[in-house]
Design an enzyme around this catalytic site. Structure first.
Site, mmCIF file in Angstrom:
data_model
loop_
_atom_site.group_PDB
_atom_site.id
_atom_site.type_symbol
_atom_site.label_atom_id
_atom_site.label_comp_id
_atom_site.label_asym_id
_atom_site.label_seq_id
_atom_site.Cartn_x
_atom_site.Cartn_y
_atom_site.Cartn_z
ATOM 1 C CB SER A 1 35.324 15.064 -55.633
ATOM 2 O OG SER A 1 34.785 15.492 -54.400
ATOM 3 C CE1 TYR B 1 36.582 10.300 -53.495
ATOM 4 C CE2 TYR B 1 36.365 12.533 -52.640
ATOM 5 C CZ TYR B 1 35.950 11.531 -53.495
ATOM 6 O OH TYR B 1 34.912 11.762 -54.370
#
Length: 264
Positions: free
Chosen positions: A138, A151
């Site tokens: 990401s 995350y």
């Protein structure tokens, strides 16, 4: 005909990977928790592209999940040429106040399952001197993100892990790629319980799953170690850490993401 295994294949970017690879005439093994969604997608792809599509219903937080997936693939007599570790999820909010079990499950899926699946399938690719692994990281991997801490940290692991494996496996003709997309119009933000105004702001800067997948497959073909798909805004986002001291960077993200904590 080659075969790809895709985790988190029932929706979002995983489903888009399945559609794009099916169009390229690859057989598929689709892995996710929802049997209904997997079977519906499998039937559509079999009918549309005349390929073989197997499904494996598996919760990747379960003990020995990766080994179970590997064993089921072997029992079917399938050789995996491309592994797409796409499954993953996040959670928004103050870490100390969020559900602790969910934080652990994020690590189990985003890191542990990805590492275990890679370790299950990589040796066979090396033995055959042919294969590829795509790990979904990401843009959050490039910086710590308060209120999105687990995350972002998990994706930093995925990026570092993947780039290291890229270097280790080049001599075996096995390509490893970390894909680092920014926001994409999927159910991710709703599932992570972002406040609606933050989710909408992120979606204004979103990259369609189709673009992410096409650019990822092209980067894998060109033997890159990582890619930030999408337009220049994503490149700016991941390069901010080059120009700010780490404490200033963390405080910047605390200001941006922290607006939702008080309003949530």
């Amino acid at each position: 005909m080659k075969t790809a295994l895709i985790t988190g294949a029932s929706a979002g970017i995983g489903e888009t990977f399945a559609q794009e690879l099916a169009q390229k005439q690859m057989n598929l093994v689709l892995v996710a928790r929802s049997e209904e969604k997997l079977e519906s997608l499998a039937q559509l792809l079999r009918s549309q592209f005349k390929i073989e599509v197997d499904i494996i219903v598996q919760d990747l937080t379960a003990p020995n999940a990766a080994k179970d997936v590997f064993d089921k693939v072997n029992q079917k007599g399938i050789t995996i040429d491309l592994l797409v570790n796409n499954a993953g999820f996040g959670d928004y909010g103050d870490f100390a106040e969020r559900d602790g079990e969910k934080q652990v499950k994020i690590v189990q899926v985003n890191i542990l399952a990805l590492v275990d699946l890679t370790h299950q399938f990589l040796p066979g690719m090396r033995d055959r001197r042919l294969g590829g692994i795509i790990n979904m990281a990401s843009s959050a991997a490039f910086q710590p993100m308060p209120y999105f801490s687990v995350y972002a940290a998990s994706k930093a692991f995925v990026l570092s892990f993947s780039e290291a494996l890229w270097a280790e496996n080049r001599r075996y003709n096995v390509d490893i790629l970390a894909v680092c997309p920014g926001p994409s119009p999927t159910s991710f933000f709703a599932d992570a319980e972002f406040p609606s105004f933050l989710a909408k702001a992120s979606e204004l800067n979103s990259t369609p799953p189709e673009v992410i997948v096409k650019e990822a497959l092209e980067a894998l073909k060109n033997k890159h170690s990582s890619i930030v798909p999408g337009d220049i805004r994503n490149q700016v986002l991941v390069n901010i850490p080059r120009f700010l001291p780490r404490e200033a960077l963390v405080n910047l993200w605390k200001t941006i993401l922290g607006t939702g904590v008080d309003k949530n």
